[in-house]
Motif scaffolding. Structure first.
Motif, PDB file in Angstrom:
ATOM      1  N   UNK A   2      55.451 150.618 -14.429  1.00 40.55           N
ATOM      2  CA  UNK A   2      54.051 150.236 -14.651  1.00 40.55           C
ATOM      3  C   UNK A   2      53.781 148.729 -14.519  1.00 40.55           C
ATOM      4  N   UNK A   3      54.778 147.899 -14.783  1.00 45.09           N
ATOM      5  CA  UNK A   3      54.598 146.450 -14.687  1.00 45.09           C
ATOM      6  C   UNK A   3      54.875 145.898 -13.288  1.00 45.09           C
ATOM      7  N   UNK A   4      55.335 146.736 -12.376  1.00 47.49           N
ATOM      8  CA  UNK A   4      55.693 146.249 -11.044  1.00 47.49           C
ATOM      9  C   UNK A   4      54.533 145.580 -10.301  1.00 47.49           C
ATOM     10  N   UNK A   5      53.308 146.111 -10.344  1.00 46.93           N
ATOM     11  CA  UNK A   5      52.208 145.416  -9.642  1.00 46.93           C
ATOM     12  C   UNK A   5      51.994 143.985 -10.147  1.00 46.93           C
ATOM     13  N   UNK A   6      52.136 143.777 -11.436  1.00 48.61           N
ATOM     14  CA  UNK A   6      51.992 142.435 -11.995  1.00 48.61           C
ATOM     15  C   UNK A   6      53.123 141.534 -11.506  1.00 48.61           C
ATOM     16  N   UNK A   7      54.330 142.041 -11.539  1.00 54.63           N
ATOM     17  CA  UNK A   7      55.481 141.272 -11.079  1.00 54.63           C
ATOM     18  C   UNK A   7      55.328 140.903  -9.605  1.00 54.63           C
ATOM     19  N   UNK A   8      54.878 141.835  -8.792  1.00 55.74           N
ATOM     20  CA  UNK A   8      54.681 141.582  -7.362  1.00 55.74           C
ATOM     21  C   UNK A   8      53.622 140.489  -7.160  1.00 55.74           C
ATOM     22  N   UNK A   9      52.549 140.538  -7.934  1.00 57.01           N
ATOM     23  CA  UNK A   9      51.497 139.531  -7.825  1.00 57.01           C
ATOM     24  C   UNK A   9      52.033 138.144  -8.179  1.00 57.01           C
ATOM     25  N   UNK A  10      52.796 138.045  -9.249  1.00 56.68           N
ATOM     26  CA  UNK A  10      53.329 136.753  -9.676  1.00 56.68           C
ATOM     27  C   UNK A  10      54.313 136.183  -8.664  1.00 56.68           C
ATOM     28  N   UNK A  11      55.159 137.051  -8.099  1.00 56.80           N
ATOM     29  CA  UNK A  11      56.096 136.589  -7.077  1.00 56.80           C
ATOM     30  C   UNK A  11      55.357 136.147  -5.821  1.00 56.80           C
ATOM     31  N   UNK A  12      54.300 136.838  -5.485  1.00 56.48           N
ATOM     32  CA  UNK A  12      53.493 136.459  -4.321  1.00 56.48           C
ATOM     33  C   UNK A  12      52.869 135.080  -4.521  1.00 56.48           C
TER      34      UNK A  12
END
Length: 106
Positions: A2-12
């Motif tokens: 569930x937290x993967x979209x947030x992690x992807x956004x931060x890495x981007x």
């Protein structure tokens, strides 16, 4: 997760900041995290999975702003140390052609 979209956004955002002159601040990360939390709550989605180890890993990965702050602090102290060391070595060496050599015209 569930937290993967947030992690992807931060890495981007981190990737984009290395490509240009934009500096990503921890406040910017805070806004993204708050927006994600509101969105998850609004949609009634969970924040965590059934695997506590995976949840812990995701939370630690999201806390990368702390790593960024530590890196910036290390870099600034390292550069300051290098400048001091190089200036004192140049002063002490008196190498010909250096701005601090005895015969150098200013």
């Amino acid at each position: 997760h569930p937290l993967f979209p947030l992690l992807a956004l931060l890495f981007e955002k981190c990737e984009q900041s290395t490509q240009g002159s934009d500096c990503v601040t921890s406040a910017s990360f805070d806004v993204d995290i708050e927006n994600f939390v509101r969105s998850q709550e609004k949609e009634g989605k969970a924040f965590f999975s059934e695997d506590p180890d995976l949840d812990n890993l995701m939370v630690k990965a999201i806390q990368l702003e702390k790593v960024s702050d530590l890196c910036k602090d290390f870099c600034s102290r390292y550069i300051s140390c290098l400048k001091t060391k190089m200036n004192s070595e140049t002063l002490l060496s008196g190498e010909p052609g250096s701005p601090y050599s005895p015969g150098h015209d200013q």
